[in-house]
Design an enzyme around this catalytic site. Structure first.
Site, PDB file in Angstrom:
ATOM      1  N   ARG A  92       0.821  -1.124  -0.167  1.00 35.80           N
ATOM      2  CA  ARG A  92       0.028   0.065  -0.141  1.00 35.80           C
ATOM      3  C   ARG A  92       1.008   1.255   0.007  1.00 35.80           C
ATOM      4  O   ARG A  92       0.518   2.365   0.599  1.00 35.80           O
ATOM      5  CB  ARG A  92      -0.810   0.188   1.178  1.00 35.80           C
ATOM      6  CG  ARG A  92      -0.362  -0.092   2.577  1.00 35.80           C
ATOM      7  CD  ARG A  92      -1.151   0.106   3.717  1.00 35.80           C
ATOM      8  NE  ARG A  92      -0.516   0.222   4.749  1.00 35.80           N
ATOM      9  CZ  ARG A  92      -1.335   0.300   6.164  1.00 35.80           C
ATOM     10  NH1 ARG A  92      -2.460   1.129   6.080  1.00 35.80           N
ATOM     11  NH2 ARG A  92      -0.776  -0.105   7.091  1.00 35.80           N
ATOM     12  N   ASP A 251      10.766  -6.922   8.537  1.00 40.43           N
ATOM     13  CA  ASP A 251      10.611  -6.139   7.416  1.00 40.43           C
ATOM     14  C   ASP A 251      10.483  -4.595   7.893  1.00 40.43           C
ATOM     15  O   ASP A 251      10.341  -3.445   6.990  1.00 40.43           O
ATOM     16  CB  ASP A 251       9.335  -6.584   6.536  1.00 40.43           C
ATOM     17  CG  ASP A 251       8.295  -6.817   7.768  1.00 40.43           C
ATOM     18  OD1 ASP A 251       8.346  -7.605   8.552  1.00 40.43           O
ATOM     19  OD2 ASP A 251       7.011  -6.009   7.362  1.00 40.43           O
ATOM     20  N   ASP A 261       8.064   2.441  10.378  1.00 42.84           N
ATOM     21  CA  ASP A 261       6.913   1.596  10.672  1.00 42.84           C
ATOM     22  C   ASP A 261       6.229   1.864  11.793  1.00 42.84           C
ATOM     23  O   ASP A 261       6.444   1.061  12.908  1.00 42.84           O
ATOM     24  CB  ASP A 261       7.073   0.308  10.202  1.00 42.84           C
ATOM     25  CG  ASP A 261       5.455  -0.270   9.822  1.00 42.84           C
ATOM     26  OD1 ASP A 261       4.506  -0.016  10.359  1.00 42.84           O
ATOM     27  OD2 ASP A 261       5.495  -1.050   8.697  1.00 42.84           O
TER      28      ASP A 261
END
Ligand code: AMP
Ligand code: MG
Length: 485
Positions: A92, A251, A261
Site C-alpha cells: 500500500r 521488514d 513503521d
C-alpha cells in the site's frame, strides 16, 4: 523558487534489476485535502512550502499528480513477522523517487496508502486517516527527541472511506526516509536463493549509506558491523525515552538505522519492563525490555543473508557473521549506559554507576512511577510527593545518588545541565495522542497541532500541564494499539 517547486528527484533504486520492484502508479483519490503539512521539513528538502501548502500539495501528496522526475515503484521485500517468514513487498505504498536535498542528502519520498500494488495480496492498498496521523505525530516527536527516524511530510485526507471493521476516512501519508532498505529486503533475495541479487543490494546499500566502507578490507562485513552498531544505538535511544516499537518484524528494521513503521508503537507512562501495547502481540515478543534481544534476532537474520558474501570459506563466514552480531551486546550496553548516565546527571564513569542505575529502575518499577516524570522530578530542588519519591526505599537511593553527583566534576550544576538535555518533559503520551487523533478524525485538527507544537521542543515544559500528565491507571491498563489499519 522555480515552478517545479524545488523537486530534484532521482531514481537510483529503480535502476536496479526488475526483480527488486514493480513500477506502479498511485491510484487517484476523489477529493484530496491536506490535513497536516510539515513546512519545516518541506524547506529542509528544498521544496517550496508556500506552493505545496494547499491544493497543489494535496494533489501531489495524494498521488493524484506526480511531481516532475517521479518514477513510482513498489519495493519487493520479505520478512519475519512475529517469527514467521513471509514474502511481502509494498502493498500500500509507492516510492516516488529520491529527493536530493540542498545539503546533498538523498531521501526517499514515499506515499503510504496510495492504492493497490502487485504486492497487495488481499489488502486494499489504502490507509485510514487516524493511523496516518498517528505515524505523523509519533515520527515527528521521535525526530525532535533526537532519535533517528523516518519523517512525515504530509497527511492528505482522500475523501474516500476505507473499509475496516467499519467505514473509516481514508488518507495518504508522505513519508521521508534515508531509504526503505529493510532486513527483509535482503531476506527476499536470500529466500529465493539469489546470492547475486543479495550482492547487488549490499553494493547499493554500501554506496547509499556507507560509502566510506567500500574501501574497507571486507566491505560487506564492515557494513554488517555498522548496521549492528546503529541498531544498538537506536534501540537504546528508544528505551531511554520509554518507546515500545511494537512490531519489530524484520521488514520493519531499516538498514539506514532509522525507526520505521509506526503501527502499534506506544510510550510508557508507568515504568513496566514487560510493557506490551499491541493487540496482536499476545506473547509479549516485542515488549519494552525484549527489544534488544529481538534486534539481535533480526540482525542474525540479516547476517545469514550476507554470509556468502563475507568469506569464501563457509566456516569463516559463519564465524565472522556471528562475531558481528554479537557486537550488539557491548554496543547496546555502552549506548544505554551512556544515555542513562546523562539522564541521571552522572559525569564520567564509576564502578558503582551500574548498580545505581539498576536500583533506580527497580525503584521505578516497584513504586509504579511514571518513567518520564520520575527523571524530571529528580531534577527539581523540591522533590514531588509521588512515586518513586514517596517510596520507602527512595531516601537511601537518593543519598547514594546525591553523594555520587556531589563528588563529580561540576557537581550538581553539571548534573542539571546533562539532565535538562536528556530528560524530555513532553513525549507523545498515548492518551494525549489518541485524544488528538479522535478530534482530528472528527474534523478538529487544533488539538493535534497543539500537541505537535509542544513535541517540537520536548525538553521545554509546555504551557499545558496536561501534556505531561500520565494517563489514569484504568486507561493504561486497557490501552491497546493496532497495526495494519
Ligand atoms: P506493516 O504491518 O505495515 O508492516 O505491513 C505489513 C505488510 O502488509 C506490508 O507488505 C504492507 O504493504 C502490507 N499491508 C498492510 N496494510 C495493507 C493494505 N491495506 N493493503 C495492502 N497491503 C497492506
Ligand atoms: Mg512494515
Amino acid at each position: 523558487m522555480s515552478p517545479t517547486a524545488g523537486w530534484r528527484l532521482e531514481n537510483s533504486y529503480a535502476r536496479l534489476p526488475e526483480s527488486f520492484f514493480r513500477r506502479v502508479r498511485p491510484t487517484p483519490v476523489r477529493s484530496p485535502r491536506l490535513v497536516l503539512f510539515n513546512r519545516e521539513l518541506c524547506l529542509a528538502l528544498g521544496l517550496d512550502a508556500d506552493l505545496l501548502d494547499g491544493e497543489v500539495g494535496a494533489r501531489i501528496f495524494s498521488g493524484n499528480e506526480l511531481p516532475p522526475g517521479a518514477a513510482p515503484i513498489a519495493q519487493a521485500y520479505a520478512g519475519h513477522q512475529f517469527g514467521a517468514f513471509t514474502f511481502l513487498g509494498d502493498g500500500r505504498a509507492v516510492i516516488l523517487g529520491e529527493q536530493i536535498t540542498p545539503d546533498g542528502q538523498r531521501v526517499d519520498i514515499a506515499l503510504k496508502g496510495s492504492g493497490p500494488t502487485p504486492f497487495s495480496r488481499h489488502g486494499d492498498g489504502r490507509a485510514a486517516l487516524g493511523p496516518m496521523l498517528r505515524e505523523y505525530v509519533v515520527s515527528e516527536a521521535m525526530h525532535h527527541l533526537g532519535i533517528p527516524t523516518t519523517r512525515s511530510l504530509a497527511v492528505v485526507a482522500t475523501g474516500e472511506d476505507v473499509v475496516r471493521e467499519r467505514f473509516l476516512p481514508g488518507a495518504v501519508l508522505t513519508r521521508v526516509a534515508r531509504s526503505h532498505i529493510r532486513v527483509g529486503t535482503f531476506q527476499y533475495f536470500w529466500a529465493r536463493g539469489e546470492v547475486e541479487s543479495v550482492r547487488l543490494l549490499a553494493d547499493y546499500t554500501l554506496q547509499r549509506h556507507f560509502p566510506d566502507l567500500r574501501a574497507a578490507q571486507n566491505p560487506y562485513l564492515a557494513m554488517l558491523h555498522a548496521v549492528v552498531q546503529a541498531q544498538a544505538e537506536l534501540v537504546a535511544a528508544w528505551m531511554l525515552v520509554g518507546f515500545v516499537h511494537g512490531v519489530m518484524n524484520t521488514d520493519n528494521m531499516s538498514l539506514a538505522g532509522e525507526t520505521i513503521d509506526y503501527g502499534p508503537c506506544a510510550f510508557l507512562d508507568t515504568y513496566r519492563s514487560g510493557a506490551v501495547f499491541s493487540s496482536i502481540d499476545l506473547d509479549g515478543r516485542y515488549a519494552y525490555a525484549q527489544q534488544p534481544g529481538i534486534a539481535v534476532w533480526n540482525l542474525t537474520r540479516l547476517a545469514e543473508t550476507l554470509r556468502p558474501l563475507l568469506d569464501k570459506d563457509p566456516q569463516q563466514a559463519v564465524d565472522a557473521a556471528r562475531a558481528a552480531v554479537e557486537a550488539f551486546v557491548p554496543a547496546f550496553q555502552t549506548a544505554w549506559h551512556g544515555g542513562m548516565a546523562r539522564k541521571l546527571g552522572l559525569v564520567g564513569r564509576r564502578a558503582e554507576d551500574a548498580a545505581l542505575m539498576r536500583d533506580w529502575l527497580e525503584l521505578l518499577e516497584a513504586s509504579g512511577a511514571d518513567f518520564t516524570n520520575a527523571f524530571r522530578g529528580l531534577m527539581r530542588q523540591e522533590l514531588p510527593q509521588e512515586p518513586p519519591f514517596s517510596h520507602p526505599d527512595f531516601p537511601a537511593w537518593h543519598a547514594r545518588w546525591q553523594a555520587r553527583v556531589a563528588d563529580q566534576e561540576g557537581g550538581r550544576t553539571a548534573a542539571r545541565t546533562l539532565m535538562r538535555a536528556a530528560n524530555p518533559a513532553v513525549i507523545p503520551r498515548n492518551q494525549r495522542v489518541e485524544e488528538a487523533l479522535a478530534a482530528a478524525v472528527r474534523g478538529d485538527v487544533r488539538p493535534l497541532e497543539r500537541l505537535l507544537t509542544a513535541l517540537r521542543t520536548p525538553f521545554v515544559e509546555p504551557a499545558d500541564p496536561a501534556l505531561m500528565a500520565p494517563a489514569p491507571e484504568e486507561f493504561q491498563r486497557t490501552y491497546r494499539t493496532f497495526c495494519g489499519t
